[in-house]
Design a protein around this motif. Structure first.
Motif: not given
Length: 380
Positions: A170-184
Protein backbone atom coordinates in the motif's frame (compact mmCIF):
# COMPACT_ATOMS: atom_id res chain seq x y z
CA UNK A 1 32.82 27.75 34.44
CA UNK A 2 32.14 25.63 31.37
CA UNK A 3 30.59 22.19 31.75
CA UNK A 4 32.82 19.15 31.73
CA UNK A 5 31.54 18.12 28.32
CA UNK A 6 33.77 20.81 26.83
CA UNK A 7 36.78 20.47 29.10
CA UNK A 8 37.07 16.68 28.97
CA UNK A 9 36.96 16.09 25.27
CA UNK A 10 36.66 18.12 22.10
CA UNK A 11 33.82 17.06 19.82
CA UNK A 12 34.75 14.77 16.94
CA UNK A 13 35.57 16.51 13.67
CA UNK A 14 32.30 15.34 12.12
CA UNK A 15 30.12 15.88 15.21
CA UNK A 16 28.91 18.64 17.49
CA UNK A 17 29.76 19.62 21.04
CA UNK A 18 26.35 18.45 22.28
CA UNK A 19 26.82 14.93 20.88
CA UNK A 20 28.70 13.80 23.98
CA UNK A 21 25.61 14.48 26.09
CA UNK A 22 23.50 12.38 23.72
CA UNK A 23 25.97 9.49 23.91
CA UNK A 24 25.92 9.78 27.71
CA UNK A 25 22.13 9.67 27.97
CA UNK A 26 21.95 6.66 25.63
CA UNK A 27 24.54 4.81 27.72
CA UNK A 28 22.35 5.43 30.79
CA UNK A 29 19.23 4.24 28.99
CA UNK A 30 17.49 7.56 29.61
CA UNK A 31 14.42 8.64 27.62
CA UNK A 32 14.87 12.43 27.78
CA UNK A 33 17.67 14.99 28.16
CA UNK A 34 16.87 18.34 29.84
CA UNK A 35 19.14 21.36 29.39
CA UNK A 36 18.30 24.50 31.39
CA UNK A 37 20.19 27.58 32.55
CA UNK A 38 21.38 27.31 36.16
CA UNK A 39 21.14 23.48 36.26
CA UNK A 40 23.52 20.73 35.17
CA UNK A 41 22.28 18.48 32.35
CA UNK A 42 19.47 16.26 33.65
CA UNK A 43 17.93 13.11 32.20
CA UNK A 44 14.71 11.17 32.73
CA UNK A 45 15.41 7.50 33.40
CA UNK A 46 12.55 5.09 34.12
CA UNK A 47 10.29 8.10 34.61
CA UNK A 48 12.46 9.86 37.23
CA UNK A 49 14.72 12.90 36.83
CA UNK A 50 18.41 12.58 37.69
CA UNK A 51 21.74 14.22 36.83
CA UNK A 52 23.40 13.01 33.65
CA UNK A 53 26.77 13.37 35.40
CA UNK A 54 26.98 14.59 39.02
CA UNK A 55 30.31 16.25 38.23
CA UNK A 56 28.93 18.56 35.55
CA UNK A 57 28.42 22.16 36.67
CA UNK A 58 25.36 24.27 35.93
CA UNK A 59 24.77 25.41 32.34
CA UNK A 60 24.92 29.07 31.34
CA UNK A 61 22.79 30.72 28.66
CA UNK A 62 25.89 31.49 26.60
CA UNK A 63 27.06 27.87 26.73
CA UNK A 64 23.60 26.56 25.87
CA UNK A 65 23.64 28.78 22.79
CA UNK A 66 26.93 27.19 21.77
CA UNK A 67 25.48 23.71 22.33
CA UNK A 68 22.16 24.24 20.56
CA UNK A 69 22.69 26.64 17.66
CA UNK A 70 24.93 24.35 15.57
CA UNK A 71 22.31 21.56 15.49
CA UNK A 72 19.26 23.76 14.83
CA UNK A 73 18.15 24.06 11.18
CA UNK A 74 18.07 27.63 9.86
CA UNK A 75 14.26 27.70 9.83
CA UNK A 76 14.17 26.69 13.49
CA UNK A 77 16.74 29.32 14.46
CA UNK A 78 14.47 31.92 12.85
CA UNK A 79 11.37 30.47 14.52
CA UNK A 80 13.05 30.47 17.93
CA UNK A 81 14.14 34.10 17.49
CA UNK A 82 10.55 35.07 16.62
CA UNK A 83 8.46 32.78 18.86
CA UNK A 84 10.90 31.66 21.61
CA UNK A 85 10.24 27.95 21.07
CA UNK A 86 10.69 25.52 18.21
CA UNK A 87 10.55 21.77 17.43
CA UNK A 88 12.90 19.77 15.24
CA UNK A 89 14.66 16.41 15.01
CA UNK A 90 18.38 15.72 15.26
CA UNK A 91 20.13 12.48 14.33
CA UNK A 92 23.47 10.91 15.21
CA UNK A 93 24.15 8.13 12.71
CA UNK A 94 24.40 4.74 14.38
CA UNK A 95 23.12 6.07 17.73
CA UNK A 96 19.58 7.49 17.55
CA UNK A 97 17.32 10.31 16.43
CA UNK A 98 16.25 12.89 18.96
CA UNK A 99 13.00 14.84 19.01
CA UNK A 100 13.90 18.34 20.19
CA UNK A 101 12.08 21.28 21.69
CA UNK A 102 14.09 24.45 22.32
CA UNK A 103 12.39 27.14 24.39
CA UNK A 104 13.01 30.29 26.43
CA UNK A 105 12.15 30.73 30.11
CA UNK A 106 12.87 33.34 32.78
CA UNK A 107 16.52 32.26 33.06
CA UNK A 108 17.34 32.01 29.36
CA UNK A 109 17.08 29.23 26.83
CA UNK A 110 16.37 25.59 27.52
CA UNK A 111 15.89 22.38 25.58
CA UNK A 112 14.40 18.91 25.95
CA UNK A 113 15.43 15.99 23.75
CA UNK A 114 13.49 12.69 23.52
CA UNK A 115 15.39 9.62 22.31
CA UNK A 116 13.94 7.93 19.24
CA UNK A 117 15.85 4.65 18.83
CA UNK A 118 17.44 4.14 15.42
CA UNK A 119 16.22 0.52 15.56
CA UNK A 120 12.45 0.30 15.14
CA UNK A 121 10.76 -1.73 17.86
CA UNK A 122 8.66 -4.29 16.01
CA UNK A 123 5.12 -5.36 16.90
CA UNK A 124 6.58 -8.67 18.06
CA UNK A 125 9.10 -7.01 20.38
CA UNK A 126 6.40 -4.79 21.86
CA UNK A 127 4.11 -7.77 22.33
CA UNK A 128 1.16 -6.20 20.51
CA UNK A 129 -1.87 -8.47 20.69
CA UNK A 130 -3.40 -10.13 17.59
CA UNK A 131 -6.43 -7.88 18.08
CA UNK A 132 -4.25 -4.76 17.77
CA UNK A 133 -2.55 -6.21 14.70
CA UNK A 134 -5.98 -6.82 13.18
CA UNK A 135 -6.37 -3.01 13.16
CA UNK A 136 -3.33 -2.90 10.86
CA UNK A 137 -5.20 -5.09 8.37
CA UNK A 138 -8.19 -2.76 8.03
CA UNK A 139 -8.92 -1.09 4.70
CA UNK A 140 -10.64 1.98 6.12
CA UNK A 141 -11.60 3.65 9.37
CA UNK A 142 -10.04 5.62 12.23
CA UNK A 143 -7.64 4.07 14.75
CA UNK A 144 -6.50 6.21 17.68
CA UNK A 145 -3.45 5.68 19.90
CA UNK A 146 -3.74 7.81 23.02
CA UNK A 147 -2.03 8.47 26.32
CA UNK A 148 -0.26 11.16 28.35
CA UNK A 149 2.83 12.87 26.96
CA UNK A 150 5.77 10.46 27.08
CA UNK A 151 3.63 7.31 27.28
CA UNK A 152 5.10 5.70 24.16
CA UNK A 153 2.35 6.47 21.65
CA UNK A 154 4.90 7.12 18.89
CA UNK A 155 6.61 3.79 19.57
CA UNK A 156 3.34 1.84 19.33
CA UNK A 157 2.28 3.65 16.14
CA UNK A 158 5.73 3.08 14.66
CA UNK A 159 5.45 -0.66 15.32
CA UNK A 160 2.01 -0.74 13.67
CA UNK A 161 3.24 1.14 10.58
CA UNK A 162 6.27 -1.18 10.44
CA UNK A 163 3.94 -4.20 10.56
CA UNK A 164 1.87 -2.78 7.69
CA UNK A 165 5.06 -2.01 5.76
CA UNK A 166 6.09 -5.67 6.03
CA UNK A 167 2.71 -7.25 5.33
CA UNK A 168 0.79 -5.05 2.89
CA UNK A 169 1.39 -3.49 -0.51
CA UNK A 170 0.00 0.00 0.00
CA UNK A 171 0.84 3.70 -0.01
CA UNK A 172 1.38 5.22 3.45
CA UNK A 173 1.61 8.95 4.15
CA UNK A 174 2.75 10.11 7.59
CA UNK A 175 2.33 13.69 8.83
CA UNK A 176 4.55 14.37 11.84
CA UNK A 177 5.97 17.23 13.91
CA UNK A 178 8.82 16.42 13.72
CA UNK A 179 9.51 13.14 11.88
CA UNK A 180 10.53 10.68 14.57
CA UNK A 181 11.05 7.08 13.43
CA UNK A 182 12.31 6.80 9.86
CA UNK A 183 10.67 4.08 7.76
CA UNK A 184 12.30 2.69 4.64
CA UNK A 185 10.09 1.25 1.89
CA UNK A 186 9.61 -2.50 2.25
CA UNK A 187 6.39 -3.80 0.70
CA UNK A 188 4.78 -0.36 0.99
CA UNK A 189 5.62 3.05 -0.43
CA UNK A 190 6.01 5.45 2.51
CA UNK A 191 6.08 9.26 2.25
CA UNK A 192 6.94 10.99 5.53
CA UNK A 193 6.07 14.70 5.74
CA UNK A 194 7.19 17.07 8.48
CA UNK A 195 5.05 20.01 9.59
CA UNK A 196 6.73 23.35 8.85
CA UNK A 197 9.43 21.62 6.77
CA UNK A 198 7.36 19.88 4.09
CA UNK A 199 3.90 21.31 4.84
CA UNK A 200 2.38 24.25 6.67
CA UNK A 201 0.23 22.33 9.16
CA UNK A 202 -1.38 18.99 10.00
CA UNK A 203 -4.68 20.05 8.46
CA UNK A 204 -3.03 21.34 5.25
CA UNK A 205 -1.10 18.08 4.81
CA UNK A 206 -4.19 16.01 5.60
CA UNK A 207 -6.23 17.88 2.97
CA UNK A 208 -3.43 17.43 0.44
CA UNK A 209 -3.15 13.71 1.27
CA UNK A 210 -6.54 13.07 -0.31
CA UNK A 211 -4.99 14.05 -3.67
CA UNK A 212 -1.88 11.90 -3.14
CA UNK A 213 -3.51 8.47 -3.59
CA UNK A 214 -2.88 7.10 -0.07
CA UNK A 215 -4.24 3.90 1.40
CA UNK A 216 -3.11 4.73 4.93
CA UNK A 217 -2.54 8.12 6.58
CA UNK A 218 -0.85 8.66 9.93
CA UNK A 219 -1.55 12.01 11.62
CA UNK A 220 1.04 12.60 14.33
CA UNK A 221 -1.30 14.71 16.44
CA UNK A 222 -4.99 15.62 16.18
CA UNK A 223 -4.39 19.10 17.55
CA UNK A 224 -7.44 21.09 16.57
CA UNK A 225 -11.06 20.82 15.56
CA UNK A 226 -10.43 21.15 11.84
CA UNK A 227 -7.72 18.46 11.80
CA UNK A 228 -10.03 16.08 13.70
CA UNK A 229 -12.88 16.78 11.26
CA UNK A 230 -10.70 16.14 8.19
CA UNK A 231 -9.29 12.94 9.76
CA UNK A 232 -12.81 11.59 10.33
CA UNK A 233 -13.83 12.55 6.77
CA UNK A 234 -10.68 10.86 5.39
CA UNK A 235 -11.51 7.68 7.31
CA UNK A 236 -15.07 7.82 5.93
CA UNK A 237 -13.86 8.12 2.32
CA UNK A 238 -12.18 4.71 2.26
CA UNK A 239 -8.81 5.34 3.92
CA UNK A 240 -7.24 3.88 7.05
CA UNK A 241 -6.28 6.79 9.35
CA UNK A 242 -4.08 6.52 12.45
CA UNK A 243 -3.96 9.43 14.89
CA UNK A 244 -2.95 10.34 18.44
CA UNK A 245 -4.57 12.25 21.29
CA UNK A 246 -3.43 13.11 24.82
CA UNK A 247 -6.19 11.23 26.65
CA UNK A 248 -5.81 8.51 29.28
CA UNK A 249 -8.76 6.18 28.59
CA UNK A 250 -10.67 4.98 25.55
CA UNK A 251 -13.98 6.47 26.71
CA UNK A 252 -12.44 9.87 27.47
CA UNK A 253 -10.88 9.85 23.99
CA UNK A 254 -14.29 9.69 22.35
CA UNK A 255 -15.66 12.41 24.66
CA UNK A 256 -12.65 14.65 23.92
CA UNK A 257 -13.19 14.40 20.16
CA UNK A 258 -16.89 15.17 20.34
CA UNK A 259 -16.51 17.96 22.93
CA UNK A 260 -14.10 19.85 20.66
CA UNK A 261 -16.96 20.67 18.32
CA UNK A 262 -19.62 23.35 18.81
CA UNK A 263 -22.83 22.00 20.33
CA UNK A 264 -24.74 22.37 17.06
CA UNK A 265 -22.25 20.04 15.30
CA UNK A 266 -21.81 17.42 18.00
CA UNK A 267 -24.73 15.21 16.93
CA UNK A 268 -23.36 15.02 13.38
CA UNK A 269 -19.79 14.29 14.57
CA UNK A 270 -21.11 11.63 16.93
CA UNK A 271 -22.75 9.84 14.00
CA UNK A 272 -19.64 10.21 11.80
CA UNK A 273 -17.36 8.95 14.58
CA UNK A 274 -19.64 5.99 15.32
CA UNK A 275 -19.36 4.93 11.68
CA UNK A 276 -15.61 5.57 11.16
CA UNK A 277 -13.97 4.64 14.49
CA UNK A 278 -12.42 1.17 14.44
CA UNK A 279 -10.45 1.12 17.68
CA UNK A 280 -8.70 3.04 20.45
CA UNK A 281 -5.44 2.01 22.13
CA UNK A 282 -4.92 4.02 25.33
CA UNK A 283 -1.58 3.46 27.00
CA UNK A 284 0.27 4.32 30.18
CA UNK A 285 3.95 3.69 30.85
CA UNK A 286 4.80 1.94 34.12
CA UNK A 287 8.16 1.45 35.81
CA UNK A 288 9.22 -2.18 35.68
CA UNK A 289 10.53 -4.03 38.70
CA UNK A 290 14.31 -3.99 38.29
CA UNK A 291 14.41 -1.01 35.90
CA UNK A 292 13.03 -0.02 32.55
CA UNK A 293 9.43 0.75 31.60
CA UNK A 294 6.54 -1.16 30.05
CA UNK A 295 3.25 0.03 28.54
CA UNK A 296 -0.12 -0.99 29.92
CA UNK A 297 -2.49 -0.99 26.92
CA UNK A 298 -6.21 -0.40 27.19
CA UNK A 299 -7.88 -1.60 23.97
CA UNK A 300 -11.33 -0.62 22.73
CA UNK A 301 -12.65 -2.39 19.63
CA UNK A 302 -15.46 -0.51 17.90
CA UNK A 303 -18.06 -3.28 17.72
CA UNK A 304 -21.61 -2.48 16.57
CA UNK A 305 -22.64 -2.21 20.24
CA UNK A 306 -19.87 0.34 20.94
CA UNK A 307 -20.80 2.28 17.79
CA UNK A 308 -24.40 2.46 19.01
CA UNK A 309 -23.26 3.87 22.36
CA UNK A 310 -21.23 6.57 20.59
CA UNK A 311 -24.15 7.42 18.28
CA UNK A 312 -26.58 7.67 21.20
CA UNK A 313 -24.23 9.74 23.39
CA UNK A 314 -23.87 6.98 26.00
CA UNK A 315 -20.07 6.84 26.17
CA UNK A 316 -20.27 6.47 29.98
CA UNK A 317 -21.38 2.87 29.30
CA UNK A 318 -18.25 2.03 27.27
CA UNK A 319 -16.19 0.77 30.28
CA UNK A 320 -18.95 -1.76 31.06
CA UNK A 321 -19.05 -2.78 27.39
CA UNK A 322 -15.27 -3.38 27.50
CA UNK A 323 -15.70 -5.80 30.40
CA UNK A 324 -18.04 -7.99 28.34
CA UNK A 325 -16.00 -7.54 25.16
CA UNK A 326 -12.87 -9.44 26.20
CA UNK A 327 -13.57 -12.19 23.66
CA UNK A 328 -13.17 -9.72 20.77
CA UNK A 329 -9.93 -8.28 22.19
CA UNK A 330 -11.10 -5.48 24.46
CA UNK A 331 -8.88 -4.82 27.48
CA UNK A 332 -9.62 -2.31 30.24
CA UNK A 333 -6.74 -0.31 31.76
CA UNK A 334 -7.28 -2.02 35.12
CA UNK A 335 -7.07 -5.48 33.54
CA UNK A 336 -3.89 -4.50 31.66
CA UNK A 337 -2.32 -3.21 34.90
CA UNK A 338 -3.43 -6.26 36.92
CA UNK A 339 -1.88 -8.54 34.28
CA UNK A 340 1.47 -6.74 34.64
CA UNK A 341 1.26 -7.07 38.45
CA UNK A 342 0.32 -10.76 38.25
CA UNK A 343 3.33 -11.41 36.00
CA UNK A 344 5.53 -9.53 38.51
CA UNK A 345 6.60 -7.07 35.83
CA UNK A 346 5.23 -4.01 37.67
CA UNK A 347 4.95 -3.38 41.42
CA UNK A 348 1.40 -3.03 42.85
CA UNK A 349 1.92 0.57 44.05
CA UNK A 350 3.23 1.65 40.63
CA UNK A 351 0.25 0.05 38.88
CA UNK A 352 -2.12 1.62 41.42
CA UNK A 353 -0.72 5.07 40.64
CA UNK A 354 -1.61 4.59 36.95
CA UNK A 355 -5.11 3.20 37.53
CA UNK A 356 -8.04 5.52 36.84
CA UNK A 357 -10.70 3.47 38.68
CA UNK A 358 -8.66 2.91 41.84
CA UNK A 359 -11.35 1.24 43.98
CA UNK A 360 -11.98 -1.37 41.30
CA UNK A 361 -8.22 -1.85 40.90
CA UNK A 362 -7.84 -2.47 44.66
CA UNK A 363 -10.53 -5.16 44.41
CA UNK A 364 -8.57 -6.75 41.57
CA UNK A 365 -5.38 -6.75 43.62
CA UNK A 366 -7.17 -8.43 46.52
CA UNK A 367 -8.31 -11.17 44.14
CA UNK A 368 -4.62 -11.72 43.35
CA UNK A 369 -3.95 -12.06 47.09
CA UNK A 370 -2.00 -8.78 47.31
CA UNK A 371 -2.16 -6.66 50.45
CA UNK A 372 -3.60 -3.25 49.53
CA UNK A 373 -3.21 -1.56 52.92
CA UNK A 374 -0.24 0.58 51.92
CA UNK A 375 -1.32 1.50 48.38
CA UNK A 376 -2.32 5.11 49.09
CA UNK A 377 1.11 5.80 50.57
CA UNK A 378 3.00 3.71 48.02
CA UNK A 379 4.06 1.05 50.55
CA UNK A 380 2.25 -2.00 49.12
Amino acid sequence: MMPAVEAEQAPPATGHLIDKLFHGMCRLGASDLHLCVGTPPLVRKDGRMQALDPNMPALTDEFLERLLNPIMPAANLSEFAACHDTDFAYEIAGLARFRANVFADRKGRGAVFRVIPSQILTAEKLGLSPHILNMCRLNKGLVLVTGPTGSGKSTTLCAMIDYINKNREDHIITIEDPIEFVHENQKCLINQREVRTHTGSFKAALRAALREDPDIVLVGELRDLETVAIAIETAETGHLVFGTLHTTTAASTIDRIIDQFPSDRQAQIRIMLSESLRGVIAQNLCRKIGGGRVAALEVLIATSAVSNLIREGKTFQIPSMMQVGKAVGMVSLNDALLDLVAKKIVAPDEAYSKAVDKSSFETGLKRLGINTAGLATGQA
